[in-house]
Design an enzyme around this catalytic site. Structure first.
Site, PDB file in Angstrom:
ATOM      1  N   ASP A  21       0.818  -1.212   0.000  1.00 50.12           N
ATOM      2  CA  ASP A  21       0.000   0.000   0.000  1.00 50.12           C
ATOM      3  C   ASP A  21       0.859   1.273   0.000  1.00 50.12           C
ATOM      4  O   ASP A  21       1.899   1.329   0.666  1.00 50.12           O
ATOM      5  CB  ASP A  21      -0.852  -0.039   1.282  1.00 50.12           C
ATOM      6  CG  ASP A  21      -1.789   1.145   1.409  1.00 50.12           C
ATOM      7  OD1 ASP A  21      -2.768   1.198   0.660  1.00 50.12           O
ATOM      8  OD2 ASP A  21      -1.526   2.028   2.264  1.00 50.12           O
ATOM      9  N   GLU A  40       1.271  -0.377  -4.990  1.00 47.83           N
ATOM     10  CA  GLU A  40       0.358   0.712  -5.311  1.00 47.83           C
ATOM     11  C   GLU A  40       1.194   1.979  -5.375  1.00 47.83           C
ATOM     12  O   GLU A  40       1.676   2.474  -4.352  1.00 47.83           O
ATOM     13  CB  GLU A  40      -0.724   0.866  -4.245  1.00 47.83           C
ATOM     14  CG  GLU A  40      -1.740   1.922  -4.644  1.00 47.83           C
ATOM     15  CD  GLU A  40      -2.325   2.713  -3.491  1.00 47.83           C
ATOM     16  OE1 GLU A  40      -3.409   3.281  -3.673  1.00 47.83           O
ATOM     17  OE2 GLU A  40      -1.704   2.780  -2.406  1.00 47.83           O
TER      18      GLU A  40
HETATM   19  C1  GLC Z   1      -3.982   3.455  -0.274  1.00 46.66           C
HETATM   20  C2  GLC Z   1      -5.303   2.740  -0.181  1.00 46.66           C
HETATM   21  C3  GLC Z   1      -6.340   3.693   0.334  1.00 46.66           C
HETATM   22  C4  GLC Z   1      -5.903   4.161   1.704  1.00 46.66           C
HETATM   23  C5  GLC Z   1      -4.509   4.764   1.658  1.00 46.66           C
HETATM   24  C6  GLC Z   1      -3.941   4.939   3.034  1.00 46.66           C
HETATM   25  O1  GLC Z   1      -4.016   4.478  -1.212  1.00 46.66           O
HETATM   26  O2  GLC Z   1      -5.641   2.198  -1.427  1.00 46.66           O
HETATM   27  O3  GLC Z   1      -7.603   3.102   0.400  1.00 46.66           O
HETATM   28  O4  GLC Z   1      -6.812   5.113   2.187  1.00 46.66           O
HETATM   29  O5  GLC Z   1      -3.610   3.927   0.973  1.00 46.66           O
HETATM   30  O6  GLC Z   1      -3.594   3.703   3.582  1.00 46.66           O
END
Ligand code: GLC
Length: 571
Positions: A227, A299
């Site tokens: 993440d 991500e």
């Molecule tokens: C990422 C997740 C999102 C979350 C953020 C903080 O972007 O996809 O849903 O709010 O991280 O953890």
């Protein structure tokens, strides 16, 4: 006029295909169908209106039916749910709302029996402020003093008032620094104040996080979606200060994340270092335990140049799948030419260096595909992401064409991303078959009686059946052999018609043609080949098995998408 340009386009397409290499080894993650589950919303087994692990386990056969390789579960860990699980208070415990560790073990066992892989969400950038580590850090307990990013802040020379250490703004708006009364210092949070950032300069933090990865890998997990990767490290000068970020010019609101150019809080060298360490850890883990590759997805909303370094910078390897969100910028008016530019955006930079590609169409942070591109283009997008070489990533419900649901903020649900997180639509029974309880944590979409798994199974050209048709194609030689010489080519053959060609050395060829526009299009002399229609979108007037001579004229109806096949076996 465009028809006269066609031969030129075809030549260009073929040239593009030649740029592939002749390697044939394809690891499980390289040409996979990945499927994201938002656990709160997939399937509820205990009637409390919130999805859970046993619910997911009960639906694994459906993932098999879809042709999924691996499913990524958004966080299932102990959490106060300020950000629905992306605020973790214990990284090695399952939150009771989702079930128990025994439920998790049963889920993974069943998944593996079915030949499905399980990918967990790994959230290293921050914990919850209710995490024991943070509590200990607030109290400056031995070993935890430096576990998070703490700073005294600055004193305004004129007013004598204390100010945050830098002008940084959090992703969710407002200062990235929050004052902690007890410790009498600011702590950093790239997201909510309830999500304090862990300090990756501290070796003990790194050790703890490797411990987390080991814990879940030992339980049989096949991969991790990491993440918020770009946010892991921040710039800090040797004297301990943090430099202000310059304004971007994109926003007038100083409390908005867009106000600054994030040159000190995104994609820092420290972040790359940590990502390479994780990959090293897993390469070693694989060697020691003889397991399949444990895949790392990242991500990262970063440029392709940066993503390239996240994969490998020439010296170190990092994440195998830095998620490619390019296609998520497509909207209703997007043309085939726009698609070509976005696809090239990846293929021109990443492919020559790494021979890897992935295509994401949606997630829990963005509006549903049907809302972004329009319902008439949902199948076109499904066909596109599965036609392109590499890995597809589908957010649950997109395969049946779910749309955003207007939600009201309630004490349980209070996020502007709620509309794309509503319960999965399984059938026409109460609550779309998501729960046997009397309520659901978010409302079920009113369109569930038409758009649901059970109904769509029996509609020949439903979103679901087109999805399944494409994942089946991903299993063919032509789709698998994507690293072969001339294995694929793509491009806009008309401003509104996008084509992907997938070939298995002189044995089998598929052409995927997608009319992105609302007009009939004519293609002349596309190839010296007779092909057969094997997959048709809802708006296609053609029928399965029908032949078409591509040296002549081929017409495409508005929003029509088709898959054509040729093979040496004469089909
Ligand atoms: C990422 C997740 C999102 C979350 C953020 C903080 O972007 O996809 O849903 O709010 O991280 O953890």
């Amino acid at each position: 006029m465009w028809s006269r340009l066609l031969p030129l386009c075809t030549v260009l397409l073929l040239c593009y295909g030649k740029r592939t290499t002749a390697t044939t080894t394809v690891d499980w993650w390289e040409s996979a169908t990945l499927y994201q589950i938002y656990p709160r919303s997939f399937m509820d087994s205990n009637g409390d209106g919130v999805g859970d692990l046993n619910g997911i386990a009960s639906r694994l056969e459906y993932l098999k039916e879809l042709g999924v390789t691996a499913t990524w579960l958004s966080p299932i860990f102990k959490s106060p749910m300020a950000d629905f699980g992306y605020d973790i208070s214990n990284f090695t415990e399952v939150d009771p709302i989702f079930g128990t560790m025994a439920d998790f073990d049963a889920l993974i066992t069943k998944a593996h029996q079915l030949g499905l892989k399980i990918i967990l969400d790994f959230v290293p950038n921050h914990s919850s402020d209710e995490c024991e580590w943070f509590q200990k850090s607030v109290r400056r307990e031995d070993g935890y003093d430096d576990f998070y990013v703490w700073e005294d802040g600055k004193i305004d020379a004129q007013t004598g008032e204390r100010m945050p250490p830098s002008n940084w703004v959090s992703v969710f708006s407002g200062s990235m620094w929050t004052w902690n009364e007890q410790r009498q210092q600011y702590f950093l949070h790239q997201f909510l104040p309830k999500q304090p950032d862990l300090n990756f300069r501290n070796q003990m933090v790194r050790e703890h996080m490797r411990g987390v990865l080991k814990f879940w890998s030992d339980r049989g997990v096949d991969g991790f979606r990491i993440d918020a990767v770009p946010h892991i490290g921040e710039k800090r000068y040797a004297n301990g200060t943090y430099p202000d970020e310059p304004s971007s010019g994109w926003s007038d609101d100083p409390s908005s994340y867009n106000y600054h150019e994030h040159i000190y809080t995104k994609d820092q060298p420290l972040t790359l270092e940590v990502v390479y360490e994780w990959r090293q850890f897993f390469d070693e883990y694989k060697r020691q335990n003889g397991v399949d590759t444990i895949a790392l997805l990242a991500e990262a909303y970063s440029s392709v140049e940066v993503l390239s370094d996240y994969i490998n910078n020439g010296t170190h390897s990092g994440t195998q799948i830095p998620m490619n969100f390019n296609l998520m910028s497509l909207i209703g008016y997007s043309t085939a030419k726009n698609v070509e530019d976005l696809v090239k955006g990846w293929m021109d930079t990443i492919w020559p260096r790494h021979q890897t590609a992935n295509w994401v169409l949606g997630n829990h942070d963005s509006a549903r595909l049907a809302n972004r591109v329009g319902r008439e283009k949902v199948d076109l997008m499904t066909m596109l992401v599965h036609a392109l070489p590499g890995t597809s990533v589908t957010y649950y419900g997109e395969e049946i064409g779910m749309s955003n649901v207007a939600t009201e903020y309630t004490p349980v649900s209070c996020d502007d991303r709620d509309p794309e997180r509503t319960p999965m639509q399984w059938d026409t029974t109460a609550h779309a078959g998501f729960t046997t309880g009397s309520t659901t944590w978010l409302p079920v979409s009113v369109d569930y009686e038409q758009l649901n798994v059970a109904t769509e199974r029996s509609v020949a050209r439903s979103h679901l059946n087109i999805f399944k048709g494409m994942t089946k194609l991903k299993q063919t030689l032509a789709f698998k052999a994507f690293k072969d010489e001339n294995g694929f080519s793509f491009g806009a053959v008309l401003p509104q018609v996008f084509q992907v060609v997938r070939t298995a050395a002189k044995q089998e060829e598929y052409r995927i043609l997608i009319n992105m526009g609302n007009k009939i299009e004519y293609l002349y002399g596309l190839a010296n080949q007779t092909m057969v229609y094997v997959l048709l979108s809802q708006f296609s007037p053609h029928s399965y098995g029908e032949k078409v001579d591509l040296s002549k004229r081929l017409y495409m109806m508005p929003y029509e998408a088709v898959v054509l096949r040729w093979s040496t076996d004469g089909d």
